[in-house]
Design an enzyme around this catalytic site. Structure first.
Site, PDB file in Angstrom:
ATOM      1  CG  ASN A   9      -8.271  -4.688  -2.626  1.00  0.00           C
ATOM      2  OD1 ASN A   9      -9.497  -4.803  -2.740  1.00  0.00           O
ATOM      3  ND2 ASN A   9      -7.710  -3.830  -1.790  1.00  0.00           N
ATOM      4  CG  ASP A  25      -2.186   0.787   1.036  1.00  0.00           C
ATOM      5  OD1 ASP A  25      -3.255   0.152   0.991  1.00  0.00           O
ATOM      6  OD2 ASP A  25      -2.125   2.020   0.912  1.00  0.00           O
ATOM      7  CE1 TYR A  76     -14.308   1.519  -8.471  1.00  0.00           C
ATOM      8  CE2 TYR A  76     -16.607   0.825  -8.652  1.00  0.00           C
ATOM      9  CZ  TYR A  76     -15.344   0.664  -8.099  1.00  0.00           C
ATOM     10  OH  TYR A  76     -15.117  -0.335  -7.175  1.00  0.00           O
ATOM     11  CE  LYS A  83     -12.720  -1.598  -9.352  1.00  0.00           C
ATOM     12  NZ  LYS A  83     -11.512  -2.266  -8.794  1.00  0.00           N
ATOM     13  CB  THR A 101     -15.236  -0.084   3.092  1.00  0.00           C
ATOM     14  OG1 THR A 101     -15.586   0.234   1.730  1.00  0.00           O
ATOM     15  CG2 THR A 101     -15.202  -1.602   3.251  1.00  0.00           C
ATOM     16  CB  VAL A 160     -18.503  -3.703   1.355  1.00  0.00           C
ATOM     17  CG1 VAL A 160     -18.101  -4.017   2.785  1.00  0.00           C
ATOM     18  CG2 VAL A 160     -18.657  -4.988   0.542  1.00  0.00           C
TER      19      VAL A 160
END
Length: 264
Positions: free
Chosen positions: A89, A38, A158, A162, A195, A193
């Site tokens: 990811n 990261d 986006y 994807k 997050t 999700v």
């Protein structure tokens, strides 16, 4: 059924928070050595230190930079025993109506989501193939999105990136098979999700005038989902562990929806 990844080394990009952090924890719990990759050094090191078991670590990593990929793969193979699992990811989402898209935001999403995944495939396959620095084959898991399969408003670029991740996954799986690399390549389509990224998306939908409030945006997603709830980090992490495991040994070149049926 117990999924056992003992003796394998996994590299997880974007592993310092959100889905990536959950995937790192799940892979470690299954017995893998995990390299958290990261740009966020402090968060990434904390995640690596908190993983179950021993032998884990952190590497500073920019998925858009070729030299950074070479460094991450070298670190995994030299310092952590190899490279058997790569989870691509890392990703970014910038909401916008099509009539208001900003070229700068488009380039950012293309760089991270498309270029970053492409470079991950390049360096992962080079390392895992028989003549590579790891050389034992393995599993590459790309993280796409349910946005690749549905027409949800406010995320046109986006969604496009994807969709590109899905297409690259399938081509890479075919190339790896034809060339005898011994590497399976699959992708996952996570549903929404809650997050930081998921919560931010709900807020953005309201700001764009598509829904009356973030709560209405979330309710709309739930309404579209036969399972009747949002996804959880563990739902996505468990799918990644499965695709990395021997139980998925004949699963190759697929996009696995983990979206509660939202994208069906």
């Amino acid at each position: 059924m117990t999924l056992d990844l003992t003796g394998r080394t996994a590299l997880v990009t974007g592993g310092a928070q959100g889905l990536g952090e959950g995937m790192a924890h799940a892979l470690a719990a299954a017995g893998a050595r995990v390299v958290v990759a990261d740009l966020q050094d402090d968060l990434g090191e904390k995640v690596a230190d908190a993983l179950e078991g021993e032998g884990h670590g952190f590497v500073h990593h920019d998925v858009t930079d070729e030299a950074s990929w070479e460094n991450a793969v070298t670190a995994a193979t030299q310092d952590f025993g190899g490279l058997d699992v790569l989870v691509n990811n890392a990703g970014v989402e910038i909401s916008s109506l099509i009539v208001d898209v900003d070229p700068k935001d488009i380039r950012t999403m293309l760089e991270v989501n498309v270029l970053g995944t492409a470079l991950g495939l390049k360096w992962g396959l080079r390392a895992m193939r028989p003549d590579g620095v790891a050389g034992n084959g393995g599993s590459i898991i790309n993280i796409a999105s349910v946005a690749a399969t549905i027409a949800f408003p406010g995320i046109p670029i986006y969604s496009a990136t994807k969709s590109a991740v899905d297409r690259m996954t399938r081509v890479a799986a075919m190339e790896a098979g034809k060339l005898g690399y011994g590497v399976r390549v699959n992708c996952v389509y996570p549903g929404l999700v809650p997050t930081a990224m998921g919560q931010g998306l709900a807020v953005d939908m309201a700001k764009l005038g598509l829904f009356g409030s973030p709560e209405e945006a979330v309710a709309a997603v739930v309404e579209l989902t036969p399972s009747g709830r949002l996804g959880e980090v563990a739902d996505m992490a468990d799918a990644v562990v499965f695709l990395a495991s021997d139980q998925a040994r004949f699963v190759n070149g697929i996009g696995l929806p983990v979206d509660g049926g939202m994208g069906m």
